[in-house]
Structures are given as structure tokens and as C-alpha cells.
Scaffold this motif. Structure first.
Motif, PDB file in Angstrom:
ATOM      1  N   UNK A   1       0.616  -1.201   0.000  1.00  0.00           N
ATOM      2  CA  UNK A   1      -0.084   0.065   0.137  1.00  0.00           C
ATOM      3  C   UNK A   1       0.507   1.061  -0.094  1.00  0.00           C
ATOM      4  N   UNK A   2       0.110   2.437  -0.400  1.00  0.00           N
ATOM      5  CA  UNK A   2       0.819   3.595  -0.236  1.00  0.00           C
ATOM      6  C   UNK A   2       1.274   4.180   1.022  1.00  0.00           C
ATOM      7  N   UNK A   3       0.360   4.202   1.939  1.00  0.00           N
ATOM      8  CA  UNK A   3       0.817   4.685   3.256  1.00  0.00           C
ATOM      9  C   UNK A   3       1.115   3.708   4.239  1.00  0.00           C
TER      10      UNK A   3
ATOM     11  N   UNK B   1      -0.963   3.431   7.690  1.00  0.00           N
ATOM     12  CA  UNK B   1      -2.171   2.787   7.827  1.00  0.00           C
ATOM     13  C   UNK B   1      -2.328   1.231   7.131  1.00  0.00           C
ATOM     14  N   UNK B   2      -1.261   0.908   6.485  1.00  0.00           N
ATOM     15  CA  UNK B   2      -1.293  -0.511   5.918  1.00  0.00           C
ATOM     16  C   UNK B   2      -1.082  -1.511   6.884  1.00  0.00           C
ATOM     17  N   UNK B   3      -0.490  -1.090   8.092  1.00  0.00           N
ATOM     18  CA  UNK B   3      -0.097  -2.307   9.112  1.00  0.00           C
ATOM     19  C   UNK B   3      -0.770  -1.726  10.317  1.00  0.00           C
ATOM     20  N   UNK B   4      -1.364  -2.766  10.911  1.00  0.00           N
ATOM     21  CA  UNK B   4      -2.351  -2.568  12.089  1.00  0.00           C
ATOM     22  C   UNK B   4      -1.258  -2.194  13.331  1.00  0.00           C
ATOM     23  N   UNK B   5      -1.681  -0.769  13.941  1.00  0.00           N
ATOM     24  CA  UNK B   5      -0.520  -0.310  14.768  1.00  0.00           C
ATOM     25  C   UNK B   5      -0.694  -1.098  16.141  1.00  0.00           C
ATOM     26  N   UNK B   6      -1.757  -1.944  16.283  1.00  0.00           N
ATOM     27  CA  UNK B   6      -1.940  -2.445  17.544  1.00  0.00           C
ATOM     28  C   UNK B   6      -1.066  -4.000  17.571  1.00  0.00           C
ATOM     29  N   UNK B   7      -0.549  -4.019  16.683  1.00  0.00           N
ATOM     30  CA  UNK B   7       0.223  -5.808  16.175  1.00  0.00           C
ATOM     31  C   UNK B   7       1.727  -5.389  16.242  1.00  0.00           C
TER      32      UNK B   7
ATOM     33  N   UNK C   1       3.426 -10.813  14.540  1.00  0.00           N
ATOM     34  CA  UNK C   1       1.853 -11.078  14.280  1.00  0.00           C
ATOM     35  C   UNK C   1       1.649 -10.847  12.879  1.00  0.00           C
TER      36      UNK C   1
ATOM     37  N   UNK D   1       0.962 -13.988  10.340  1.00  0.00           N
ATOM     38  CA  UNK D   1      -0.507 -14.405  10.029  1.00  0.00           C
ATOM     39  C   UNK D   1      -0.603 -15.035   8.595  1.00  0.00           C
TER      40      UNK D   1
ATOM     41  N   UNK E   1      -2.016 -18.397   7.894  1.00  0.00           N
ATOM     42  CA  UNK E   1      -3.396 -18.458   7.195  1.00  0.00           C
ATOM     43  C   UNK E   1      -3.360 -19.242   5.832  1.00  0.00           C
ATOM     44  N   UNK E   2      -2.358 -18.980   5.046  1.00  0.00           N
ATOM     45  CA  UNK E   2      -2.324 -19.679   3.852  1.00  0.00           C
ATOM     46  C   UNK E   2      -1.508 -20.860   3.847  1.00  0.00           C
TER      47      UNK E   2
ATOM     48  N   UNK F   1       4.932  -8.889   4.305  1.00  0.00           N
ATOM     49  CA  UNK F   1       3.651  -9.598   4.565  1.00  0.00           C
ATOM     50  C   UNK F   1       3.230 -10.043   3.106  1.00  0.00           C
TER      51      UNK F   1
END
Lengths: 545, 272
Positions: A356-358, A361-367, A371, A375, A379-380, A426
């Protein structure tokens, strides 16, 4: 000649929790009347902080610890709040990066213009309004008589930025500070804003500090350039001298940054990996894509180029299934992809990844990093325990970050460039064949962006990845793309290999786009403007400035 | 953690102290209280002193002991009720924000209907139909308070849902539960927590009000709301004893609000 602004030994500290650290570490600066000084540096170099300090202002959580700031011989550090308020807007004005965020959306442009002159009692309502129309005309805004009666959301980004410059000029200040005024704009719009700013500053003999990270832009605007790094001045010189003979190693590395180039590779024969076939898409009833077709061969990099609103990001949404197409199809190898994300299975999802561009905001700040990258592995690929750990460490090495240091860190403890690398990891974790990169370098400094691009090219060579780059930055395209698609208003204007697109003949839009990319040559903007005016009178010019 | 506490303003420290004392009283009530919850220890309406610090109530039970046991019932039930309301409300709110379209519309309109009826009247009607027992009361109040929690968590989740990392998780093929639990919830926890403190006060007052009206916690169980009611006649004789449980309700409410204010302030990042 009288000095307008003199800064000596300026030190500014910023607070991080209870700790104070120096952001600006002793900078000297001189500015003559009517002179334009370019402040250049990567993010965190302290250039915005220094710019604001020239108004005697500090952001929240910052304070000036040492030094003097003399404006017209008056020390701003000793001035009272009342005096500073009086000076700001009248003697010094500020133009922010995002005009859209700086205007009050609830008031019309004219009302916001008039506020300054009234506050400073430099003029009354009628004369200020007349002056606004005059300045709007000087800034070449369309319909200067009426544009003041519009609200900020009714005006385009480039026009807003010009309106903001008019506002800064309202009290005819001695000094205007421009903080990255064109960074958020498209290249074609940027030219118009740059030309307008340059003209008005010269006409009124206003001094300016022009803050930017774009060297090509600063070389058009500034009489002198100052390079900052880590809060210290690296070098200062006249623009021409600075460009032709930089002294310091850091400056040279900045200048050399656009050196990245990949030799062109001929288009191989064979079936494409993914192809977009006559796709039409709508947002509600508004048509966003109109019969778009192109295809990408395995192992190649396709760049989709266009201004904002050209539909380049919408293409990615259709390809990933976020926006089901209203006509046409996306073909993956030899199967047609289900249009909706929900009806694609994990195997298909895994092969199409996105960056992503930003990075913020592309990564969850709480992780934590573990993680985020872990994931997709679970997952895959169903990896757990030691296998997963080994793969995690391996991925971190691929993106050139030390696993021991970073794996357990929270996202918030990383810099922008590092976050973008995590975004890449990721995507890689899913072991995809195809990665969509949506403006991935546009929010990064040039040096950092170049690092990211080099990494992606290395990964492509190692893993045989296929990329689609969505970008408005033609320098990036020139550097790394194999194939190029140019889009405008939801349609494909031109497509072909890089050499085909970048060499004439061009369709008019491609020509406009290519000629709008700033070059690191002080005379470039002047020549371009002359040429476009010439073309215009000759009658075959694409779009006037 | 200790650093954070050191920077806390005096009001927040006062609030935390009151809350700590309340919790201790609630948990260790049988050991702290001098007499049993429903034990009749002497004559009706004995004055303060004489072995009964706060005197006795209308049936001759020790006021102080009933105050201490009342902490347990009033505060404990309020906590349980708020917890249920938050669990359901925040799940629905995030779900609605995530799914959007008709699912969002459907849930939101149902919640609107719930909000349209004044809460006390709604509670009285429902309790009249269902009969007044503690589980019914907890259930009814929880349902009423699902509405504001839903609205808040939906609004907070709306801001998060449009961020790229949610899109990334969607593209990965994650299900709704993962998105709610792992991607969105951690990002709105501070908002929800602050709201929890405020809502808790409302629920607490609501239970006290219902008890005062005789529809909440039933005698002989001690709780602050009904203690005000049972001893209300004393006021006409110039005795302030019935105001003591009322003051306790006020004190806990104020204490929690002090702490919540401070938490909100920290979460918002304002300096002054």
C-alpha cells in the motif's frame, strides 16, 4: 543589502514522553529581501521545524532552547505573544502542505481571505475583497470574481493551494514560508502551482523559504539551497553551484539518487500471467473505468501511470475483487477470476498480494511485526512452531531487517521505510506470484524510496515475481518498469513497453505528462512555460498552464 | 505503569483510591462488616454510636454492615450489566461498521427504535411484564444500554474499517470474526474503555433508581438504592442516615468520572 531574516545558533528540542531530544541542533540562516531559499532534506531533518521557527512558532511538544531569530532586526524569541500574533500573517505568512486540510471547510474562500487583513487592520472588508479577486487573477485561478464565493470542497487541490498562497499574500508579508506546497499534487497540477507561486513571489518582491524534499522542484524555485540533515546544516550554496558542484558526500548522494535504472528487456512471447479484458467499472452510477484492457507477462513489471482520478487505483480494486467489474473480465493464467472477493478461494487470493501507499495505515498499529508477517504464514501455508519461526526469520532477512531486533517490535516503533519493508514481507509471506504496488514510494523520502525499489527488483530477480506498479511518479517508471500503461479519465491512453511509451510519437496526454516531470535544471520550468505558451499560440498545445 | 500513575492529576488519584476501597469492601464484605447482611441486631432506628456506628435501619439491622454488603450488590451488578451491554453492543457495532450496506441499516434502525423509548419507562414496562428479579433486571438494563454502546463502537469502527490494513486482511480472505476481534477491536479499546467508565455510572444509577422504585434488587438483599427508600422517613426527623447510601452512590459516580476523564485525556493526547 538589508537582511530580512537572520537566525543564529538555533536549537529546538522536542519532547518524547518525559525526555527532550534536539530536533534542530544549532542552525544559522540568512535571508535577504526578495530572496527564495530552498530547504531540502529527508523527513526528520528538521526542515519544517526550522521553517516554523522563522515565524517564532514551535509545534506542541517542542521548544526553542537556544539561539536568536531576528526578523527585520526584531528578536522573535523575546517578542510577546501579542506581538507575535501581530507579526504573523502581516510580516510572515505560512503555506501548508495540504491546503485541503488547512482551509476551514465551513467557510468560503473569500471569508477566510478577508479574516487576515481585518484582524491586522491593514484594510477593510471591501478593499480586502477587491484585493482577493486581484490576487486570484494574478495566481491565474479560473473565474477570479466568483471563486472566492466557493467552499473549499468545491475547488480542486491545485486551485486550493493557489488560493492559500493568495491568502498568505493578503497582507503583503515580507516573508512567506512554503512547507511542501506541491507534494500532494499531481505532476501536471504541480507545474501550474509552481509557476503561479514563482511569479507572485517575484512580482511582489517577497522573500520565501521553500521547504521540500523534491530536489527537482527546489531547483526551479530557489535562489539558494540549504541542505539539512539530522537537524544540522550540511551545505548551503546558490542553486546553480549546488546542482553543479555539491561539496558534501551527503548532498552528492541526494543528487545521485535518481541513478536507478534497469536495462529494458524485450517483451517475451507466451500467455500472460494476468490480463484485464475490456473491464468497465462503476462507483454507484459514476463510471470509473471504461473498457480497460492490458496484460502482464510473468516476471515483468507493469507500471500504470496517471493523475488522481484517472482510474489507476480502481483497476487494482477490480483485479483484487474489492470492486466487482460491471463489464469485462480479469483472467488469471487461463481461468477467469470470479469478480467478487468473497467467491475467490484462498489459493487464488494467495497469489495476488498488495502493498500500500501509506505504510502508517497499511499495518495494524496494535500488532507486532511477528503477528503481521506470521498471519499469512499460518493462514495460507498452515505453518506453525519452529517451521513458522524459521520462515519468519528468513523473510526478515529477505527484506534486510534484523530478525532479532525487529520481530517482536510493535509497528509503531518503526520508521516509514521500515514499515514499508514490513508491508513487502507480509506480501511475500503468502508466497505470491503477483504483487500490486499502489504508490508505494510516494510517501517516502527519495533515498528510502530508492532502497525499497532496489529491494523489490532484487526480489523479482530471486523469486521471479510479477509486479504491477500504480504510480504518478514517472521517475520511478523510467527506472524500473518493463511495460507502461498510461491512463486518463478511466481510459487507457497509451500502452506498450517502456521504450515505446517514453519515445515519441506520443498521444497529447502522454506528452503533457512526460513534459511535466520536473528536471534538476534551474532553467527547466522557465523553458517549459515558454515552450507551452509558444505551442499554445501555434495552436497545437495540449493544455495551457 | 508507575510513571503513568505519577503523572496522574490529584482528582484521578482520588478517584482510583475510592474505587480501590470500593472493590476491597465489595470483595471482603463478610470479613469487614461487623454484622450479617440481614441480621437483626437491635431495635428499629437506633441512633449513631452505641456499637452501631451508623445506627440501625427500619427493621433493626446494622446500617454500616448493610452499607458494606450493599457495595457488593449495587456495584457488582452494575459491573455485570455494563459488561453484558458492552459485549453485545460493541460486537454489533463493529459488525455493522464492517459489513455496511443493509446489515448496517437493519441493525442501526433496530437500535434507533430501542433508543426512541425513554429508558426508565422501557425498563418499567419490561420488568412489569417479566416480573422483577435480579436476572431480569440485569437483562433489561443490559439491553437498554446496548444502544449507546452500539452507536459509539460503530462510529469508532467506521474510522478503522476504511484503513488499508483492514483491506489487506480482507484481501487475505479473513473472516468477519477475525477482523472484529484481531484487527478492529484492539484499535478502539481505549475509546470503549473510557465509555465503559461513563456507562457504568449510568447503569449504577439506573439500578439504584429501580431499587428505589421497588423494581430492582428485592429485600432483604442490601443495596444502596433500596436503603435510601427503606429509611427515607428518617429525613422528616432531621436524621441524615438515609443520605449516607445516597452519598455513597454519588461518591462512586464522581470517583469513576474522575478516572475516566483522565483516561480520555490521555487517549486524546491533549497537553493542557
Amino acid at each position: 543589502m538589508t537582511e530580512l531574516l537572520t537566525i543564529r545558533g538555533l536549537k529546538i528540542a522536542g519532547r518524547n514522553g518525559a525526555n527532550w531530544s534536539e530536533i534542530v541542533k544549532g542552525v544559522d540562516l540568512d535571508l535577504q529581501r526578495g530572496e527564495v531559499l530552498g530547504l531540502v532534506g529527508e523527513s526528520g531533518a528538521g526542515k519544517s521545524t526550522l521553517g516554523l521557527a522563522a515565524m517564532g512558532y514551535c509545534r506542541d511538544g517542542c521548544r526553542i532552547t537556544n539561539g536568536t531569530i531576528l526578523l527585520n532586526g526584531e528578536d522573535l524569541r523575546l517578542a510577546s505573544q501579542r506581538r507575535l500574533r501581530d507579526l504573523r500573517g502581516r510580516s510572515v505568512a505560512y503555506v501548508a502542505q495540504s491546503a485541503a486540510a488547512s482551509f476551514n471547510p465551513a467557510h468560503r474562500l473569500m471569508d477566510q481571505f478577508i479574516e487576515g487583513p481585518l484582524q491586522h487592520r491593514t484594510s477593510n472588508r471591501q478593499t480586502a475583497a477587491a484585493d482577493a479577486v486581484d490576487l486570484y487573477r494574478q495566481m491565474q485561478l479560473p473565474h477570479p470574481e466568483d471563486i472566492g464565493f466557493r467552499y473549499p470542497h468545491e475547488v480542486s487541490g491545485g486551485q486550493l493551494q493557489r488560493a492559500m498562497t493568495c491568502m498568505a499574500m493578503a497582507c503583503r508579508p515580507d516573508l512567506i514560508i512554503f512547507d511542501e506546497p506541491t507534494t500532494a499534487l499531481d505532476v501536471t497540477t504541480q507545474i501550474e502551482v509552481l509557476a503561479a507561486i514563482r511569479r507572485i513571489v517575484a512580482d511582489h518582491n517577497t522573500a520565501a523559504i521553500y521547504i521540500t524534499h523534491d530536489l527537482a522542484v527546489v531547483s526551479q524555485m530557489a535562489d539558494r539551497i540549504m541542505v539539512l540533515r539530522h537537524g544540522k546544516m550540511v551545505e548551503v550554496a546558490d542553486t546553480a553551484t549546488m546542482l553543479s558542484a555539491p561539496q558534501e558526500a551527503y548532498t552528492k548522494s541526494l543528487w545521485a539518487v535518481r541513478s536507478l535504472h534497469r536495462p529494458s528487456r524485450p517483451l517475451p512471447a507466451g500467455a500472460p500471467l494476468i490480463s484485464v479484458e475490456g473491464v468497465t467499472a462503476h462507483y454507484g452510477t459514476a463510471k470509473a473505468l471504461d473498457d480497460v484492457s492490458f496484460s502482464i507477462q510473468r516476471g515483468r513489471t507493469l507500471a500504470v501511470v496517471g493523475e488522481s482520478g484517472s482510474g489507476k487505483s480502481t483497476v487494482a480494486k477490480v483485479m483484487t475483487g474489492l470492486l466487482p467489474a460491471s463489464g469485462g473480465a480479469v483472467r488469471w493464467k487461463d481461468t477467469v477470476l470470479p469478480p467478487r472477493l468473497e467467491s475467490r478461494n484462498r489459493g487464488l487470493l494467495r497469489h495476488i498480494q498488495m502493498i500500500y501507499q501509506m505504510p502508517d495505515t497499511a499495518l495494524n498499529p496494535k500488532q507486532t511485526i511477528r503477528e503481521i508477517i506470521g498471519r499469512p504464514l499460518t493462514f495460507y501455508l498452515g505453518l506453525r512452531g519452529a517451521q513458522k519461526e524459521a520462515r519468519l526469520r528468513n523473510l526478515m532477512k529477505q527484506i534486510e531487517l534484523d530478525p532479532d531486533v525487529y520481530l517482536n517490535r510493535p509497528v509503531t516503533a518503526l520508521s516509514g521505510g521500515q514499515k514499508q519493508r514490513i508491508g513487502i514481507a507480509r506480501a511475500l509471506a503468502a508466497e505470491p506470484e503477483f504483487i500490486i504496488c499502489d504508490e508505494i514510494t510516494s510517501s517516502l523520502d527519495q533515498l528510502v524510496a530508492e532502497g525499497i525499489l532496489k529491494l523489490l527488483m532484487k526480489l523479482q530477480a530471486d523469486l521471479g515475481l510479477t509486479y504491477m506498479f500504480i504510480t504518478h511518479d514517472l521517475a520511478t517508471v523510467k527506472a524500473i518498469a518493463d511495460d507502461v500503461v498510461v491512463m486518463q479519465n478511466g481510459k487507457v491512453v497509451e500502452k506498450g513497453t517502456r521504450d515505446e511509451v517514453f519515445n515519441p510519437p506520443h498521444p497529447p496526454y502522454t506528452k503533457l505528462l512526460l513534459s511535466s516531470v520536473p528536471e534538476m535544471d534551474p532553467g527547466w520550468l522557465t523553458r517549459l512555460l515558454e515552450k507551452r505558451v509558444g505551442d499554445q499560440t501555434a495552436g497545437d498545445g495540449p493544455i495551457a498552464v | 505503569m508507575l510513571n503513568v500513575l505519577k503523572q496522574a492529576p490529584p482528582t484521578a488519584i482520588f478517584g482510583m483510591l475510592v474505587i480501590a476501597v470500593t472493590i476491597i469492601l465489595a470483595v471482603f464484605a463478610p470479613w469487614i462488616a461487623p454484622y450479617g447482611e440481614t441480621q437483626i441486631v437491635g431495635a428499629d432506628y437506633l441512633p449513631w454510636g452505641d456499637g452501631y456506628v451508623l445506627g440501625t435501619d427500619n427493621l433493626g439491622r446494622d446500617m454500616l454492615s448493610r452499607m458494606i454488603y450493599g457495595t457488593r450488590n449495587t456495584v457488582g451488578l452494575a459491573m455485570l450489566t455494563t459488561g453484558i451491554a458492552f459485549f453485545i453492543g460493541s460486537f454489533l457495532g463493529i459488525f455493522a461498521a464492517l459489513k455496511g450496506r443493509w446489515i448496517d441499516q437493519l441493525i442501526s434502525r433496530i437500535i434507533d427504535v430501542l433508543m426512541a423509548v425513554p429508558p426508565l419507562i422501557l425498563a418499567l414496562i419490561l420488568l412489569a411484564i417479566l416480573g422483577s428479579s435480579i436476572p431480569n433486571m440485569v437483562g433489561v438494563i443490559a439491553v437498554i444500554y446496548v444502544a449507546p454502546v452500539f452507536r459509539l463502537s460503530r462510529a469508532a469502527a467506521m474510522d478503522i474499517v476504511q484503513l488499508d490494513f483492514i483491506q489487506a486482511a480482507r484481501l487475505r480472505g479473513e473472516g468477519a470474526f477475525w477482523l472484529i476481534r484481531r484487527e478492529i477491536l484492539p484499535n478502539i479499546t481505549s475509546t470503549l474503555l473510557a465509555e465503559f467508565g461513563l456507562r457504568f455510572c449510568f447503569v449504577f444509577l439506573f439500578i439504584a433508581a429501580l431499587s428505589f422504585l421497588g423494581l430492582g434488587i428485592q429485600p432483604p438483599t442490601a443495596d444502596w438504592g433500596s436503603m435510601v427508600k427503606e429509611n427515607a422517613t428518617l429525613i422528616s426527623f432531621g436524621d441524615i442516615t438515609p443520605l449516607i447510601p445516597a452519598a455513597a452512590i454519588g461518591l462512586v459516580t464522581v470517583a469513576i468520572n474522575f478516572v475516566v476523564d483522565w483516561m480520555l485525556h490521555r487517549a486524546s493526547g491533549l497537553k493542557e
